[in-house]
Write an enzyme that holds these catalytic residues in place. Structure first.
Site, PDB file in Angstrom:
ATOM      1  N   HIS A  61       0.711  -1.129   0.177  1.00  0.00           N
ATOM      2  CA  HIS A  61      -0.152   0.167  -0.039  1.00  0.00           C
ATOM      3  C   HIS A  61       0.991   1.246  -0.178  1.00  0.00           C
ATOM      4  CE1 HIS A  61      -3.916   2.077   1.484  1.00  0.00           C
ATOM      5  NE2 HIS A  61      -3.109   2.861   1.021  1.00  0.00           N
ATOM      6  N   HIS A  63       1.545   5.096  -2.306  1.00  0.00           N
ATOM      7  CA  HIS A  63       0.852   6.091  -3.233  1.00  0.00           C
ATOM      8  C   HIS A  63       2.269   6.671  -3.842  1.00  0.00           C
ATOM      9  CE1 HIS A  63      -3.162   6.107  -1.753  1.00  0.00           C
ATOM     10  NE2 HIS A  63      -2.873   5.657  -0.611  1.00  0.00           N
ATOM     11  N   LEU A  64       2.350   6.562  -5.227  1.00  0.00           N
ATOM     12  CA  LEU A  64       3.509   6.876  -5.788  1.00  0.00           C
ATOM     13  C   LEU A  64       3.321   8.183  -6.633  1.00  0.00           C
ATOM     14  CD1 LEU A  64       5.064   3.457  -7.201  1.00  0.00           C
ATOM     15  CD2 LEU A  64       5.863   4.832  -5.349  1.00  0.00           C
ATOM     16  N   ARG A  65       1.990   8.761  -6.505  1.00  0.00           N
ATOM     17  CA  ARG A  65       1.759  10.147  -7.109  1.00  0.00           C
ATOM     18  C   ARG A  65       2.048  10.284  -8.839  1.00  0.00           C
ATOM     19  NH1 ARG A  65      -1.428  10.666  -2.913  1.00  0.00           N
ATOM     20  NH2 ARG A  65      -0.712  11.459  -1.222  1.00  0.00           N
ATOM     21  N   ASN A  95      -5.197   6.409  -6.855  1.00  0.00           N
ATOM     22  CA  ASN A  95      -5.680   8.037  -6.936  1.00  0.00           C
ATOM     23  C   ASN A  95      -4.528   8.895  -7.323  1.00  0.00           C
ATOM     24  OD1 ASN A  95      -4.112   7.511  -4.670  1.00  0.00           O
ATOM     25  ND2 ASN A  95      -5.270   8.700  -3.248  1.00  0.00           N
ATOM     26  N   ASP A 152      -8.890   2.945  -2.986  1.00  0.00           N
ATOM     27  CA  ASP A 152      -8.201   3.697  -1.943  1.00  0.00           C
ATOM     28  C   ASP A 152      -7.937   5.234  -1.757  1.00  0.00           C
ATOM     29  OD1 ASP A 152      -6.861   3.427   0.806  1.00  0.00           O
ATOM     30  OD2 ASP A 152      -5.190   4.419  -0.361  1.00  0.00           O
ATOM     31  N   HIS A 232      -5.439  -0.286   6.184  1.00  0.00           N
ATOM     32  CA  HIS A 232      -4.758   0.344   7.455  1.00  0.00           C
ATOM     33  C   HIS A 232      -5.840   0.495   8.307  1.00  0.00           C
ATOM     34  CE1 HIS A 232      -7.578   2.932   4.971  1.00  0.00           C
ATOM     35  NE2 HIS A 232      -6.703   3.556   4.049  1.00  0.00           N
ATOM     36  N   ASP A 305       1.209   2.751   3.709  1.00  0.00           N
ATOM     37  CA  ASP A 305       0.477   3.900   3.256  1.00  0.00           C
ATOM     38  C   ASP A 305       1.139   5.085   3.005  1.00  0.00           C
ATOM     39  OD1 ASP A 305      -1.841   5.084   2.262  1.00  0.00           O
ATOM     40  OD2 ASP A 305      -3.093   5.284   4.215  1.00  0.00           O
ATOM     41  N   HIS A 309       3.484  14.186   0.307  1.00  0.00           N
ATOM     42  CA  HIS A 309       2.877  15.576  -0.142  1.00  0.00           C
ATOM     43  C   HIS A 309       4.064  16.800   0.190  1.00  0.00           C
ATOM     44  CE1 HIS A 309      -1.518  14.386  -0.073  1.00  0.00           C
ATOM     45  NE2 HIS A 309      -1.274  13.760   1.047  1.00  0.00           N
TER      46      HIS A 309
HETATM   47 ZN   LIG Z   1      -6.742   4.688   2.268  1.00  0.00          ZN
HETATM   48 ZN   LIG Z   2      -3.675   5.018   1.002  1.00  0.00          ZN
END
Ligand SMILES: [Zn+2]
Ligand SMILES: [Zn+2]
Length: 425
Positions: A61, A63-65, A95, A152, A232, A305, A309
């Site tokens: 899990h 987020h590589l953006r 996402n 997610d 999570h 996770d 940012h």
């Molecule tokens: Zn999530």
């Molecule tokens: Zn996430």
């Protein structure tokens, strides 16, 4: 042809539950030989005396953006952070901009990841645009190389649609990962609902917003027989629901993140947005329940996770987006907070951070033996160090762990038979 000779490593063999001293030779991306003493002319020798050698860590899990938000992180920097954290494989959440809801985006990620320092397994969206209205084409996404499905970042609000997604994923033998949140309860919240949110006078995200959807997913799985994975988990009630479901043979699995077994909502008293994520840091009771759930097998995996940012985006406590980074601190946090105090042993740690996430993502088992891919993590379990966000490989700096004293340090990461990370003082 890169040949790496790793000398005198303490090899963690999870299959036999033993640790034995050995040399390992990698060739063409494969573990070619394991023997007490190997003599040859390698491209590179690693003196691993005093180091433990484990299968590459796997984070199911992150987020590589990328695509679309590469000012926060991209596939290359995210995978560099992964390598520095001992991870040789990550599952990338959908996402992004655009949302990973079609085969083209899956292929873009896989193509770019070929040159990255970790293997990337794209997670495709459950619903088109993650809008919660219409299912994506699961079969086409799988054919393009998606490894799992999830919306997610937000829940699939409709139970009927979630049930249909569970059925479709099960028929394709694909994992379905659920971000459990009822946003009619949590909308606009900045942190856990409790004493601290009251003290600060800010809107709270009640544990019930998470627990209600965990209960719903369990009910859907119980009624249908289809498996579901809970992302999570942060609450005591959530852990109890999953424990009960597992005892009754319901096909539910779960992950938690290092911040939930390490920190509590009291961290928010300083109004530092780098300590805000969704679900939020909970109470001490919740944190202790998460540790118990990691010990007794209720929770199957530790995932970070990792949610990058920019400092600008995180500058204001009230308006900052949710999410913290975690790839470069996860292993040491698990070692320091779970293994050192005796909550879990080294076998369970490897299970939580490598073997189980691999199983859940339907990857090869990640057992160290001849003939398997050379995806390896070498760590010094005694080395003490201080988390320093200025030294992170990630583009982002939004960690709640900056300045924390930790034990257990990743020294080398080998992915596809190449050294992708080497710790330098
Ligand atoms: Zn999530
Ligand atoms: Zn996430």
């Amino acid at each position: 042809m890169t040949r790496i000779l790793i000398k005198h490593a303490a090899v963690i063999n999870s299959e036999k539950r033993e640790i034995h001293g050995a040399d390992i030779l990698t060739e063409n991306g494969i573990i070619a030989r394991i023997a007490p003493e190997i003599r040859c002319e390698p491209t590179k020798t690693i003196d691993a005396g005093g180091l433990f050698l484990a299968p590459g860590l796997t984070d199911m899990h992150v987020h590589l953006r990328d695509p679309g938000q590469t000012h926060k992180e991209d596939i290359f920097t995210g995978c560099e952070a992964a390598a520095a954290g001992g991870f040789t494989a990550v599952a990338a959440m959908p996402n992004t901009s655009p949302v990973c809801d079609g085969p083209d985006t899956v292929r873009y990620i896989l193509e770019k990841a070929k040159m990255a320092k970790a293997r990337v397994y794209p997670v495709a969206a459950v619903t088109k645009g993650m809008r919660g209205a219409e299912l994506t084409d699961f079969a086409a996404l799988k054919a393009a190389g998606a490894a799992a499905f999830s919306d997610d970042g937000r829940p699939v609000a409709s139970a009927a649609l979630m049930l249909k997604a569970m059925k479709t994923a099960a028929e394709l033998n694909m994992p379905l990962l659920s971000h459990c949140e009822d946003d009619t309860l949590s909308g606009g919240a900045l942190m856990n609902e409790g004493e601290v949110s009251k003290e600060l006078g800010v809107k709270g995200y009640p544990a019930a917003a998470e627990d209600a959807v965990i209960a719903r997913e369990i009910a859907l799985s119980a009624a249908s027989g289809y498996p579901v994975h809970i992302c999570h988990v942060s609450t005591a009630t959530g852990a109890a629901l999953i424990r009960d479901a597992k005892r009754r043979g319901i096909r539910v699995t779960a992950e938690t993140a290092p911040h939930y077994f390490t920190l509590t909502d009291r961290e928010l008293l300083t109004k530092n947005a780098d300590r805000r994520m969704s679900p939020p840091l909970r109470t001490r009771v919740d944190r202790d329940a998460i540790i118990t759930a990691l010990i007794d097998g209720t929770i199957d995996a530790i995932a970070t996770d990792h949610a990058p940012h920019t400092p600008e985006e995180k500058s204001d406590f009230m308006s900052a987006p949710n999410g913290v980074i975690g790839l470069e601190t996860a292993f040491a946090l698990a070692y320091t907070k779970l293994v050192l105090p005796g909550h879990i042993d080294i076998w369970r740690l490897i299970e939580l951070m490598s073997l189980n996430p691999r199983k859940l993502l339907r990857l090869d088992p990640g057992i160290i033996r001849e003939g398997v891919p050379a995806d390896i993590t070498l760590f010094d379990r005694d080395e003490r160090w201080t988390a320093d966000k200025t030294r992170f490989r990630s583009k982002a700096r939004n960690t709640p762990f900056d300045g924390m004293r930790l034990t257990g340090k990743i020294k080398y990461t080998v992915c596809r038979g190449e050294i992708v990370f080497e710790d330098t003082p």
